[in-house]
Structure formats: structure tokens, C-alpha cells
Design a protein around this motif. Structure first.
Motif, PDB file in Angstrom:
ATOM      1  N   GLU A 184      39.141  -9.511 -11.163  1.00 59.05           N
ATOM      2  CA  GLU A 184      40.199 -10.175 -11.919  1.00 59.05           C
ATOM      3  C   GLU A 184      40.414 -11.617 -11.465  1.00 59.05           C
ATOM      4  N   SER A 185      40.085 -11.918 -10.217  1.00 62.92           N
ATOM      5  CA  SER A 185      40.350 -13.265  -9.694  1.00 62.92           C
ATOM      6  C   SER A 185      39.085 -14.092  -9.465  1.00 62.92           C
ATOM      7  N   ALA A 186      37.926 -13.554  -9.748  1.00 62.85           N
ATOM      8  CA  ALA A 186      36.666 -14.230  -9.419  1.00 62.85           C
ATOM      9  C   ALA A 186      36.486 -15.551 -10.165  1.00 62.85           C
ATOM     10  N   ARG A 187      36.973 -15.647 -11.382  1.00 69.56           N
ATOM     11  CA  ARG A 187      36.789 -16.881 -12.163  1.00 69.56           C
ATOM     12  C   ARG A 187      37.481 -18.077 -11.510  1.00 69.56           C
ATOM     13  N   SER A 188      38.526 -17.819 -10.762  1.00 67.99           N
ATOM     14  CA  SER A 188      39.291 -18.916 -10.167  1.00 67.99           C
ATOM     15  C   SER A 188      38.792 -19.308  -8.775  1.00 67.99           C
ATOM     16  N   GLN A 189      37.723 -18.695  -8.317  1.00 67.37           N
ATOM     17  CA  GLN A 189      37.220 -18.971  -6.975  1.00 67.37           C
ATOM     18  C   GLN A 189      35.952 -19.821  -7.033  1.00 67.37           C
ATOM     19  N   SER A 190      35.793 -20.651  -6.023  1.00 64.53           N
ATOM     20  CA  SER A 190      34.583 -21.468  -5.911  1.00 64.53           C
ATOM     21  C   SER A 190      33.437 -20.614  -5.361  1.00 64.53           C
ATOM     22  N   ARG A 191      32.248 -21.122  -5.453  1.00 69.28           N
ATOM     23  CA  ARG A 191      31.103 -20.378  -4.909  1.00 69.28           C
ATOM     24  C   ARG A 191      31.234 -20.129  -3.408  1.00 69.28           C
ATOM     25  N   PRO A 192      31.673 -21.107  -2.614  1.00 67.18           N
ATOM     26  CA  PRO A 192      31.857 -20.799  -1.185  1.00 67.18           C
ATOM     27  C   PRO A 192      32.900 -19.704  -0.946  1.00 67.18           C
ATOM     28  N   GLN A 193      33.954 -19.686  -1.746  1.00 58.41           N
ATOM     29  CA  GLN A 193      34.950 -18.620  -1.618  1.00 58.41           C
ATOM     30  C   GLN A 193      34.348 -17.273  -2.019  1.00 58.41           C
ATOM     31  N   LEU A 194      33.564 -17.269  -3.083  1.00 60.04           N
ATOM     32  CA  LEU A 194      32.905 -16.041  -3.518  1.00 60.04           C
ATOM     33  C   LEU A 194      31.908 -15.556  -2.462  1.00 60.04           C
ATOM     34  N   PHE A 195      31.237 -16.483  -1.815  1.00 62.53           N
ATOM     35  CA  PHE A 195      30.289 -16.168  -0.747  1.00 62.53           C
ATOM     36  C   PHE A 195      30.976 -15.321   0.324  1.00 62.53           C
ATOM     37  N   VAL A 196      32.121 -15.777   0.776  1.00 66.36           N
ATOM     38  CA  VAL A 196      32.870 -15.067   1.819  1.00 66.36           C
ATOM     39  C   VAL A 196      33.410 -13.743   1.290  1.00 66.36           C
ATOM     40  N   ARG A 197      33.964 -13.760   0.096  1.00 66.06           N
ATOM     41  CA  ARG A 197      34.568 -12.541  -0.477  1.00 66.06           C
ATOM     42  C   ARG A 197      33.522 -11.462  -0.718  1.00 66.06           C
ATOM     43  N   LEU A 198      32.325 -11.842  -1.128  1.00 68.27           N
ATOM     44  CA  LEU A 198      31.270 -10.848  -1.353  1.00 68.27           C
ATOM     45  C   LEU A 198      30.841 -10.190  -0.045  1.00 68.27           C
ATOM     46  N   GLN A 199      30.859 -10.931   1.036  1.00 67.41           N
ATOM     47  CA  GLN A 199      30.551 -10.316   2.329  1.00 67.41           C
ATOM     48  C   GLN A 199      31.611  -9.276   2.685  1.00 67.41           C
ATOM     49  N   GLU A 200      32.861  -9.584   2.377  1.00 68.68           N
ATOM     50  CA  GLU A 200      33.941  -8.624   2.622  1.00 68.68           C
ATOM     51  C   GLU A 200      33.798  -7.391   1.732  1.00 68.68           C
ATOM     52  N   LEU A 201      33.442  -7.619   0.470  1.00 68.90           N
ATOM     53  CA  LEU A 201      33.273  -6.493  -0.454  1.00 68.90           C
ATOM     54  C   LEU A 201      32.064  -5.637  -0.086  1.00 68.90           C
ATOM     55  N   ASN A 202      31.065  -6.238   0.508  1.00 67.85           N
ATOM     56  CA  ASN A 202      29.920  -5.456   0.962  1.00 67.85           C
ATOM     57  C   ASN A 202      30.366  -4.471   2.053  1.00 67.85           C
ATOM     58  N   ALA A 203      31.269  -4.910   2.918  1.00 63.47           N
ATOM     59  CA  ALA A 203      31.812  -4.017   3.948  1.00 63.47           C
ATOM     60  C   ALA A 203      32.617  -2.890   3.304  1.00 63.47           C
ATOM     61  N   VAL A 204      33.336  -3.193   2.235  1.00 66.90           N
ATOM     62  CA  VAL A 204      34.087  -2.172   1.498  1.00 66.90           C
ATOM     63  C   VAL A 204      33.121  -1.153   0.904  1.00 66.90           C
ATOM     64  N   ALA A 205      32.050  -1.630   0.297  1.00 71.43           N
ATOM     65  CA  ALA A 205      31.052  -0.736  -0.294  1.00 71.43           C
ATOM     66  C   ALA A 205      30.380   0.113   0.774  1.00 71.43           C
ATOM     67  N   LEU A 206      30.205  -0.437   1.963  1.00 74.69           N
ATOM     68  CA  LEU A 206      29.619   0.336   3.066  1.00 74.69           C
ATOM     69  C   LEU A 206      30.502   1.521   3.444  1.00 74.69           C
TER      70      LEU A 206
END
Length: 171
Positions: A73-95
């Protein structure tokens, strides 16, 4: 006079050091590609006859999926560097979800949830790495997959309700 010369020498040295190391900027440009930890395959363990076990399992699935849906829901408002960090966090969630043993009645919900998570991570990684540019399509497809997973989870929530009702009527 010597003291004043020493001050100028120290000030000059500090300027030289700061200039040589790139200054004191907080803006770091991410130049590396995003590479996420591969998710393991979980295993089947247990059935769905114990309502408390099923409830805990469902909470793990639903709560972690919530992290993804909030992100989408919030991805459109984030920059690529912000998405870079958030995806690493979400990968931990998926783990966390990937390492959760699967209950026999929950294989469909688990598979749909993991597929939605891994596909979202993969496609968003491609976006962050500038291999894809179609963010709106990526987000819409991911949301559709999570809705399908949610429907399977809702069926398990109905099963959980019936298990609690049956246990309440049993002496």
C-alpha cells in the motif's frame, strides 16, 4: 603567532581530511544490486485438530502477510533506496513464514501465501535493481495474489471457529 599558525594548520588538516574522505554527507547512494536470501522449503508437521495450534499457526501466517500488504500500500511513495532496505526486512518476514512447519489443513493457504511473498519479493527486487520499470503492475499483481491467499486463510479461520465451537460443546 605560533599558536595562530597551529590553529590554521589544524583547521586546514580537518578540511583536508573531510574533503579526502568525501565529506560528512548522510546521503548514501546505493550502488549495489539487491540480492535476497533464498527462502527454504518448509515441511508438513501436525494436523488441525487442536484449535490452539491452528490458531497460533494462522496468526503467524496472517500477521506476516499483513507486513507485505502494508508495504504494498505504501510502496509507490518510497524511493528505490527506501525500497531496497524495506525489501531486506520483508525477506526476513518471509523467512519466518518459510521456516514455519505446515499444518495438514493449511497447505493451500501456506502455498498461496508463500507464492505471493516470493513473487512479490522477486518482482520488487527486479524493480529496485532497475530490471523492471512497471511498479504499478507489480503492485497490482502482488495484491491480487495476496487476496487469493487471504481467501484460503479465511477458510481456515472458519475451520478454527468450528473447532472452537465443537470443543465448547464437548464435556
Amino acid at each position: 603567532m605560533k599558536l595562530q599558525g597551529l590553529r590554521w594548520f589544524i583547521v586546514g588538516w580537518i578540511i583536508f581530511v573531510l574533503t579526502g574522505c568525501g565529506g560528512v554527507s548522510d546521503n548514501q547512494v546505493l550502488t549495489s544490486l539487491l540480492v535476497l536470501t533464498p527462502l527454504p522449503t518448509s515441511y508438513l508437521e501436525g494436523d488441525c485438530e487442536n484449535p490452539s495450534v491452528l490458531e497460533n499457526w494462522l496468526q503467524t501466517l496472517v500477521f506476516n502477510q499483513g507486513e507485505f500488504t502494508t508495504f504494498l500500500e505504501s510502496a509507490r511513495s518510497q524511493s528505490r533506496p527506501q525500497l531496497f532496505v524495506r525489501l531486506q526486512e520483508l525477506n526476513a518476514v518471509a523467512l519466518v513464514v518459510a521456516n514455519t512447519p505446515i499444518l495438514s489443513c493449511g497447505t493451500e493457504a501456506y502455498d498461496l501465501t508463500m507464492t505471493a511473498m516470493t513473487t512479490a519479493l522477486s518482482e520488487m527486487t527486479a524493480y529496485v535493481n532497475a530490471e523492471r520499470q512497471d511498479l504499478d503492475i507489480i503492485l497490482r499483481d502482488a495484491q491480487t495474489r495476496f487476496v487469493q491467499a487471504q481467501m484460503a486463510q479465511n477458510a481456515l479461520i472458519n475451520l478454527l471457529d468450528s473447532l472452537y465451537q465443537n470443543n465448547a460443546t464437548t464435556p
